[in-house]
Scaffold this active site. Structure first.
Site, PDB file in Angstrom:
ATOM      1  CD  GLU A  95       0.279  -2.359  -5.182  1.00 23.72           C
ATOM      2  OE1 GLU A  95       0.556  -3.031  -4.179  1.00 23.72           O
ATOM      3  OE2 GLU A  95      -0.771  -1.689  -5.275  1.00 23.72           O
ATOM      4  CG  LEU A 104       1.721   1.067  -3.796  1.00 23.68           C
ATOM      5  CD1 LEU A 104       2.831   1.518  -2.863  1.00 23.68           C
ATOM      6  CD2 LEU A 104       0.409   1.029  -3.076  1.00 23.68           C
ATOM      7  CD  GLU A 137      -3.727  -1.628  -3.497  1.00 27.96           C
ATOM      8  OE1 GLU A 137      -4.014  -0.431  -3.275  1.00 27.96           O
ATOM      9  OE2 GLU A 137      -2.631  -2.121  -3.140  1.00 27.96           O
ATOM     10  CD  GLN A 188       2.735  -5.985  -2.792  1.00 25.37           C
ATOM     11  OE1 GLN A 188       2.786  -5.143  -1.912  1.00 25.37           O
ATOM     12  NE2 GLN A 188       3.494  -5.938  -3.874  1.00 25.37           N
ATOM     13  CG  HIS A 218       1.424  -8.258   5.735  1.00 25.78           C
ATOM     14  ND1 HIS A 218       1.555  -7.305   6.705  1.00 25.78           N
ATOM     15  CD2 HIS A 218       1.830  -7.695   4.573  1.00 25.78           C
ATOM     16  CE1 HIS A 218       2.048  -6.201   6.162  1.00 25.78           C
ATOM     17  NE2 HIS A 218       2.215  -6.412   4.871  1.00 25.78           N
TER      18      HIS A 218
END
Ligand code: TPP
Ligand code: MG
Length: 749
Positions: free
Chosen positions: A434, A463, A465, A487, A536
């Site tokens: 992505e 998008l 995985e 990502q 994240h």
């Protein structure tokens, strides 16, 4: 007689009765069908039917380990007949007649015995089984281009999509010339699966990706075959659902056939195959079948299936249907049919008796031999050979300034340059994921690669995985060197089976006949100053550490990143290794180590002439000696390396000399280096930014215990929690203060 088929004897008797009732005729064969083909199809069906009976016979005295059969699905033989022997096939566990027909296409003298031997060796877990070598019962044989699948339903579909995608990609790269690719450029991929499996998230991902790829105008020579027996173990597929859902898929041409009409099914299969082969567009063949003898050996389906359903299935036996065709057209009399049935039965039973006594896998070494073979010397030599990487190619790719002339680089810049050099070194390498192409990655790590190497080799995916890893699985299988990006580590988890169940198990379940080399780039770990929250800053690597054979590298800084990445790429190319390159996001753009402006976390990039000397083998740690380096050993990785080096520098002022060990590889752990460096000081502080439970530190402690290490040990790890947003992140993550305290406490013991 009970309703339905309950035993192998019952199925056998019903076949004889049904054939005995057939009346010889003189009807002509349908167009496109020859007597020879009809007989070959019947033989494949009989082989499959008798294999099911033999599996249960073997089970009855404890010598068979698998009884899921193909009875009722045998019309899938027509799909094989419509294809070429060289079309890669990823098969459902009920595609036994397909397998037998595929073996027969090879033109051997004794196709019944050949197919039976392959399958029976799987059932008895013989070490001579042709694909998994006794590690699993699966349809597979590289000589017949049958790629093994796992028992996880639908998990092979993303790989099939990837393989079809790669056939076309390689055609672009190689033209129509045959190359080292395992399949001809005009091959198509076939992939079969059950009706209940259509609903699986993995299947819907693959179906969606199939449509998406087609929608973008790219070619995808993929034939999906849904073998629809109307039920998944005990749960019925709602009436009409499979047809409705398969028909509604964008980009997917729908074909349907009935298994009890083998000639009609053959004609439809031929049309479907022709469509895919010529147009290079995907299609699905909805093959309606029935299921006899329950889901598997121990399944008493009479408990959950109405008698009327079972009776209806019996009237649709595909083997009887082919027998009827042979009798109707005068190709065989009923007695001849029964005689052939008995002959095949006898042949299969004879092979079963032969394979019974074959050796099994008898040692751990036998079992793991195929798991993840490593040839470190060859990997090192491959890197040494790259020292002559063409200067002209590098100048053309990098433009005016080579990365080694660009001054000290960050971790992100270094990975970028090493990826570019990897692409130059290996024309089969492709980078995708992505946002990796046009944008160049969320953190700029893949910036400029698309411009340098073109959209065929550096591309943005959809998008999903699961599909990204599926593309990597299939393209690796087809001979490419895929470097997919996930990502964020947090987003690996929803697709993790593609790495664990599929990628890492391929060499194991194919005894090395197939491999899916790949280097999965994963951005992860925490310390982004509270920015981004858990998803994240995810630090869960347990899910990677326990995958057998997987290589996990974590580059903490620029001067390690390039050698580590080169080793992963070379190991993938040489040994088919499945590597994860876990990049600490927080260190991507970090410049300083001890003080603001010191630029000590940067490093110059090395040109090809130095790669051999700088080579880091898999599983070798890096050691920093700080001060006297003889009081304490800090074992760490990733963000922990920078924090520990800063703490160690301050401890020198307290008269404490530490050695900081950067593991660099989380799998396999650098055990020898850990033991040596721990023994040198007698005091070990494990600094683990992952969680206390399931974190890397557990592995380090276990390695020390296993080695009989008797010094003192303590561990600092992050809290068993998800990482919160904002400053609260500091509350759960390992911090420099805690490292300092831990060191002092250890020394005070
Ligand atoms: C992901 C996954 N979940 C559950 C199972 C257990 N399981 C094995 S076969 C099966 C039913 C599959 O039905 P279908 O796709 O219709 O194939 P069939 O057996 O009917 O040919 C289930 C639930 C599995 N193998 N994989
Ligand atoms: Mg089913």
């Amino acid at each position: 007689m009970l309703f339905g088929v309950t035993t192998p004897q019952d199925l056998d008797e019903r076949f004889r009765t049904a054939v005995g009732a057939l009346v010889p005729g003189t009807a002509g064969l349908p167009d496109g069908m020859t007597a020879e083909l009809a007989r070959a199809l019947f033989d494949a069906q009989l082989t499959s039917r008798h294999l099911d009976l033999a599996a249960r016979w073997l089970r009855s005295f404890g010598e068979g380990y698998y009884t899921i059969g193909s009875a009722g699905h045998e019309s899938n033989a027509v799909v094989a007949a419509a294809l070429r022997h060289t079309d890669p096939a990823l098969l459902h566990y009920r595609s036994g007649a397909f397998y037998a027909a595929r073996v027969a296409q090879a033109g051997g003298a004794d196709p019944v015995a050949d197919a039976a031997r392959d399958v029976l060796r799987g059932i008895v877990a013989s070490a001579r089984e042709p694909i998994a070598g006794g590690r699993h019962k699966v349809f597979g044989n590289a000589a017949h281009h049958v790629v093994p699948t796992t028992s996880t339903i639908a998990s092979h579909l993303p790989r099939a999509v990837g393989a079809a995608f790669a056939i076309e990609r390689l055609r672009k790269v190689n033209g129509t010339e045959t190359s080292e690719a395992p399949w001809p450029p005009d091959a198509i991929v076939v992939c079969s699966f059950g009706d209940a499996s259509v609903n699986h998230a993995t299947a819907t991902a693959a179906l969606n990706t199939t449509g998406w790829i087609d929608h973008t105008g790219l070619r995808l020579p993929l034939l999906l075959v849904c073998e629809d027996n109307g039920i998944g173990i005990s749960v019925k597929s709602p009436q009409g659902w499979v047809e409705t859902t398969l028909k509604s898929r964008p980009g997917l041409r729908y074909f349907a056939a009935d298994g009890d009409d083998p000639m009609g099914a053959y004609a439809t299969a031929v049309r479907a195959v022709e469509h895919v082969r010529k147009s290079r567009k995907p299609a699905v063949l909805h093959l309606r079948t029935v299921r006899f003898m329950g889901h598997a050996g121990a399944d008493a389906e009479v408990a959950y299936r109405p008698a009327a359903d079972l009776e209806r299935d019996l009237a649709r036996d595909p083997v009887v249907a082919t027998a009827r065709l042979l009798v109707d057209t005068g190709l065989a009399a009923p007695e001849e049919i029964v005689a052939r049935y008995d002959e095949v039965g006898w042949l299969v039973r004879k092979v079963a008796e032969e394979v019974l006594g074959e050796p099994k896998l008898t040692s751990p070494a036998d079992v793991v031999a195929a798991l993840a073979p490593r040839r470190p010397v060859r990997v090192a030599r491959t890197l040494a050979d790259l020292s002559v990487l063409s200067a002209a190619d590098r100048s053309a790719a990098f433009g005016e300034r080579l990365p080694e002339d660009a001054g000290p680089l960050t971790l992100a810049q270094t990975i970028n340059a090493a990826l570019a050099d990897g692409m130059l070194a290996n024309p089969k390498m492709a980078v995708f994921g992505e946002d990796v192409a046009i944008k160049g990655g969320v953190y700029g790590v893949t910036k400029g690669l698309r411009d340098k190497f073109g959209a065929t080799r550096v591309f943005d995916t959809l998008l999903d995985e699961t599909s990204i890893l599926g593309l990597a699985l299939g393209s690796g299988l087809a001979g490419m060197l895929p470097v997919p990006e996930i990502q964020y580590l947090a987003y690996l988890h929803n697709a993790e089976d593609q790495l664990r169940g599929e990628a890492a198990s391929m060499q194991f379940f194919s005894a090395g006949a197939y491999r899916n080399p790949m280097v999965v780039r994963l951005a992860g770990l925490a310390y982004q100053e509270g920015f981004g929250g858990h998803f994240h800053n995810d630090n869960s690597v347990a899910v990677l550490r326990d995958i057998p054979g997987l290589v996990v590298a974590v580059p903490a800084r620029a001067d390690d990143a390039a050698p580590l990445l080169r080793t992963c790429l070379a190991s993938a190319a040489v040994d088919g290794s499945v590597c994860v390159f876990l990049e600490p996001i927080a260190l991507y753009h970090t410049r300083d180590l001890y003080e603001e402006g010191d630029n000590e976390w940067l490093a110059p990039y090395l040109g090809p002439a130095s790669w051999s000397e700088a080579h880091v083998p898999i599983g070798r740690a890096r050691v920093y000696n700080v001060g006297t380096a003889d009081d304490l050993t800090i074992i760490t990785f990733g963000n922990g390396v920078r924090m520990s080096l800063r703490v160690a520098a301050r401890l020198v002022d307290e008269g404490i000399g530490a050695r900081v060990v950067d593991l660099r590889w989380l799998a396999p752990l650098p055990v020898a280096d850990v033991i040596r460096e721990s023994s040198a000081t007698g005091r070990v502080l494990v600094v683990d930014e992952t969680r206390r439970s399931g974190g890397v530190g557990e592995g380090v402690l276990a390695a020390l215990v296993d080695a009989g290490y008797v010094g003192s040990v303590s561990r600092i790890a992050s809290v068993d929690s998800f990482v919160p947003l904002g400053p609260a992140a500091k509350e759960v993550l390992v911090a420099e203060d805690a490292i300092t305290q831990g060191a002092r406490a250890l020394l005070a013991r």
